[in-house]
Structures are given as structure tokens and as C-alpha cells.
Write a protein that holds these residues in place. Sequence first.
Motif, PDB file in Angstrom:
ATOM      1  N   GLY A 193       0.788  -1.223   0.000  1.00  0.00           N
ATOM      2  CA  GLY A 193       0.000   0.000   0.000  1.00  0.00           C
ATOM      3  C   GLY A 193       0.820   1.273   0.000  1.00  0.00           C
ATOM      4  O   GLY A 193       0.316   2.343  -0.346  1.00  0.00           O
ATOM      5  N   LYS A 194       2.089   1.182   0.375  1.00  0.00           N
ATOM      6  CA  LYS A 194       2.978   2.340   0.387  1.00  0.00           C
ATOM      7  C   LYS A 194       3.753   2.498  -0.915  1.00  0.00           C
ATOM      8  O   LYS A 194       4.528   3.439  -1.066  1.00  0.00           O
ATOM      9  CB  LYS A 194       3.948   2.235   1.559  1.00  0.00           C
ATOM     10  N   GLY A 195       3.562   1.562  -1.837  1.00  0.00           N
ATOM     11  CA  GLY A 195       4.239   1.640  -3.121  1.00  0.00           C
ATOM     12  C   GLY A 195       5.520   0.836  -3.217  1.00  0.00           C
ATOM     13  O   GLY A 195       6.141   0.779  -4.285  1.00  0.00           O
ATOM     14  N   ASN A 196       5.950   0.190  -2.120  1.00  0.00           N
ATOM     15  CA  ASN A 196       7.141  -0.650  -2.172  1.00  0.00           C
ATOM     16  C   ASN A 196       6.859  -1.935  -2.932  1.00  0.00           C
ATOM     17  O   ASN A 196       5.763  -2.496  -2.828  1.00  0.00           O
ATOM     18  CB  ASN A 196       7.611  -1.005  -0.758  1.00  0.00           C
ATOM     19  N   ILE A 197       7.822  -2.406  -3.678  1.00  0.00           N
ATOM     20  CA  ILE A 197       7.689  -3.671  -4.406  1.00  0.00           C
ATOM     21  C   ILE A 197       8.484  -4.738  -3.663  1.00  0.00           C
ATOM     22  O   ILE A 197       9.672  -4.554  -3.378  1.00  0.00           O
ATOM     23  CB  ILE A 197       8.169  -3.524  -5.856  1.00  0.00           C
ATOM     24  N   GLU A 204       0.640  -9.370   0.815  1.00  0.00           N
ATOM     25  CA  GLU A 204       0.324  -8.324   1.790  1.00  0.00           C
ATOM     26  C   GLU A 204      -1.128  -8.520   2.194  1.00  0.00           C
ATOM     27  O   GLU A 204      -2.032  -8.493   1.346  1.00  0.00           O
ATOM     28  CB  GLU A 204       0.511  -6.919   1.208  1.00  0.00           C
ATOM     29  N   ASP A 205      -1.384  -8.739   3.489  1.00  0.00           N
ATOM     30  CA  ASP A 205      -2.765  -8.946   3.919  1.00  0.00           C
ATOM     31  C   ASP A 205      -3.486  -7.619   4.073  1.00  0.00           C
ATOM     32  O   ASP A 205      -2.909  -6.548   3.899  1.00  0.00           O
ATOM     33  CB  ASP A 205      -2.825  -9.813   5.189  1.00  0.00           C
ATOM     34  N   ARG A 206      -4.763  -7.675   4.400  1.00  0.00           N
ATOM     35  CA  ARG A 206      -5.597  -6.472   4.421  1.00  0.00           C
ATOM     36  C   ARG A 206      -5.200  -5.502   5.526  1.00  0.00           C
ATOM     37  O   ARG A 206      -5.582  -4.323   5.484  1.00  0.00           O
ATOM     38  CB  ARG A 206      -7.068  -6.869   4.579  1.00  0.00           C
ATOM     39  N   LYS A 207      -4.415  -5.959   6.493  1.00  0.00           N
ATOM     40  CA  LYS A 207      -3.951  -5.092   7.574  1.00  0.00           C
ATOM     41  C   LYS A 207      -2.580  -4.489   7.267  1.00  0.00           C
ATOM     42  O   LYS A 207      -2.034  -3.752   8.090  1.00  0.00           O
ATOM     43  CB  LYS A 207      -3.892  -5.881   8.884  1.00  0.00           C
ATOM     44  N   PHE A 239       5.479 -14.344   3.872  1.00  0.00           N
ATOM     45  CA  PHE A 239       6.480 -14.872   2.948  1.00  0.00           C
ATOM     46  C   PHE A 239       6.488 -16.399   3.039  1.00  0.00           C
ATOM     47  O   PHE A 239       6.518 -16.960   4.141  1.00  0.00           O
ATOM     48  CB  PHE A 239       7.883 -14.350   3.299  1.00  0.00           C
ATOM     49  N   GLY A 240       6.484 -17.063   1.894  1.00  0.00           N
ATOM     50  CA  GLY A 240       6.534 -18.516   1.863  1.00  0.00           C
ATOM     51  C   GLY A 240       7.896 -18.996   1.397  1.00  0.00           C
ATOM     52  O   GLY A 240       8.385 -18.578   0.347  1.00  0.00           O
ATOM     53  N   SER A 241       8.511 -19.869   2.176  1.00  0.00           N
ATOM     54  CA  SER A 241       9.844 -20.363   1.853  1.00  0.00           C
ATOM     55  C   SER A 241       9.797 -21.829   1.457  1.00  0.00           C
ATOM     56  O   SER A 241       8.795 -22.520   1.649  1.00  0.00           O
ATOM     57  CB  SER A 241      10.782 -20.186   3.051  1.00  0.00           C
ATOM     58  N   ILE A 242      10.904 -22.296   0.923  1.00  0.00           N
ATOM     59  CA  ILE A 242      11.053 -23.717   0.612  1.00  0.00           C
ATOM     60  C   ILE A 242      11.925 -24.349   1.689  1.00  0.00           C
ATOM     61  O   ILE A 242      13.141 -24.182   1.711  1.00  0.00           O
ATOM     62  CB  ILE A 242      11.691 -23.919  -0.783  1.00  0.00           C
ATOM     63  N   GLY A 243      11.265 -25.013   2.630  1.00  0.00           N
ATOM     64  CA  GLY A 243      11.980 -25.734   3.677  1.00  0.00           C
ATOM     65  C   GLY A 243      11.934 -25.095   5.045  1.00  0.00           C
ATOM     66  O   GLY A 243      12.223 -25.763   6.043  1.00  0.00           O
TER      67      GLY A 243
END
Length: 352
Positions: A57-61, A94-97, A102-106
Motif C-alpha cells: 500500500g505504500k508503493g514498495n515492491i 500483503e494482507d488487508r492489515k 512470505f513462503g519459503s522452501i523448507g
Amino acid sequence: MKRQLRLFSWLMLIIFTTSCKDQVKTDPSKVQSNFQSNHLNTSKAPDSIVRNMVQDGKGNIWMATWEGVFRYDGESFFNVTKNVSSARFFSLLEDRKGNMWFGSIGSGAYYFDGKTFQNFTTKEGLPNNEITSIFEDKAGNIWLGTNGGISLYNGKSFQNYILAENTIVEDKTGKTVPDFSRPPNEVNSIIEDKTGKYWFATRGNTYLYDGNTFTIVSHKDKPFTNVRSIIEDKKGNIWLGGNDGLWRYDSSTSLRESGGEFTNISKNFIGYIYEDKKGNIWTSSETKEGPWVLSLYYSQTFLNKIPAATELNTKDRKMLFGILEAKDGSIWFGSDGVYQYKGKTITDFKSK
């Protein structure tokens, strides 16, 4: 002497109290992010695989990469998870709040509130530690697609569903799935459509869930398998892409009706599908000639049964992954690094 003893006792009480307070504060599932130091140290752009991207929401990617999760503020890149985990990252949300997932492998899933990370693994109730997709439904629940199953998190606990042979079953026993045995049970994509039904794309079958029953999605009795990406467009049509190419499902028809509801748009292997603000559809796909391309389907051509695609030259990339339209209208895509397309030119941030 008595005064010295009282002074000694008072000092010991302070030490003991401080020690107890430290123990209460310790939570093994929470990791202090050291985010402020990361924020001050500029990282180079990622030069490994970039799987997925979102803009907050702040414009960060934010970018899920093999090197960690990166944040780009318009000027500099920051490896936000550098001091938290050495795992490869696959998915993010990014959730609504305004909190990040972040989803990782392992190493499971990480929840980041801007200051502190909380790590969720099989110890906290996940069926597996490989998180390949993350989705927030209309009620605010978080769905985590894992290797071998799906986990629904309501903010307090996990409700797990395990992929069995040609079906998905709820598990209440705490069953876990071994890490690093992904195909064919990897959950690639999750959406909730406008009717409240859920679609789950896996390396095996694709499933539709009405809250009670999981149904295999098929066309003319042939199941859709190894679907990598599912989206619902602004008009309510469902787009599926993967091993069998790009398909569009007309939401005005019933899934159980025979014939006509699915239209094959492209036979190329599809890695990702994205709808931009104008309703155009973008895909990352592998051509028969070998290189991957970005394909753009303009919304005004959707009246045609099979709309034609405009293919963008991405300099013969071997693979393309996630796609994102930033607020400035530029198109970002992941490959062996991150790239930005501005209508005429493609910026490779690794070379900057």
C-alpha cells in the motif's frame, strides 16, 4: 553487616527479576527482524530466480527470490530476510492489515509486521515447510499452499487438508508431509471466486471447493493437470494456465454443464497469469521455439472466441515467473533477476 546483606539481597532480587522478564519475552516462533539495520544497508538487486512480486500500500515492491525477500522503494533494494533465514522464498502476500507473509522452501511461512518476524512451520501446525502459494480470502483467513497439502489459518490455529489420490481430505491428526518431495502434490495457486468457491491448482489435479466437497476441474472428462496459475478477472471469468496451455472459463455457465464453458486460448506452457488495471491479461509462457515470452491479450479482443496475443521480446529469457503491474503502469516480471517493462524498453536491474 546487616546493611551489606540487605544491599546484596536487593541486588540479587533485581538480577533475578530481570532474568525472569527476559524469559517471559522469549518466543521461539518469533525472530527480531533487525529490519532497521537492513533498511540502512542497501543491497544489490537480486540476481537469482525471482518467483513472485507484490506492491504494498505504500508503493514498495516486494520480491520472493532464491536469495531471500527483497523490498524495492523506488531507489534501492533491501534484502529484508537476510538476517532471518537462508531459505529460498517462493511466495508472498500483503494482507488487508498491511502485514506481509512470505513462503519459503523448507523453512515454512514468515509473518512480518514491519518490525518482527513470526515463523510458522510444522511445529506450529503446518502439514509441510514448503510454502508455494499464499492467499487471503474475503473473510481475512490466510490459505497456505504447501507441498502435499493446504493449510487454512484463522489467526489462531491451522486447519489442514492433505492431497490424497485424486482428492483432498481434511486432516485432524496432525499429519505432516516430508519436505522436498514436491511433484505432483505442490499447490501452485489458490483463489476464491465471486461465488465464494475456492480453486486450488496443484502439480497434479485442479480442484474446486464449495466448503464441503472437493471436485476435480475437467473439460470433456479430461482433468486440468499441472496448472501453475489461476486468476479471476474483473468480469468473473476464470483463467487457468499450465501444462495444457491457457484456458478461460466463462463464469456465466455452470461448471457441471457439458461443453462450451472452457475455451483454449493458447497451447503454450503457461507459468503465470496476471490481469492489469485495464483488464488486459498478461502471461509468461514458453514458446515452441524455446525462449519464454511475455504475452499480452488486450481486453477489447476478448469478444473474439480466441483473442490474439501480442508477444513482447524479453531478450530470449530461458524462464519467466511472476508478473506485476506497478502503480506507475510499468510491468515487472521475474526471471534470473527482476526486470521492468515501460512500453518500449526493458530495464535489467542486475546491470544497473
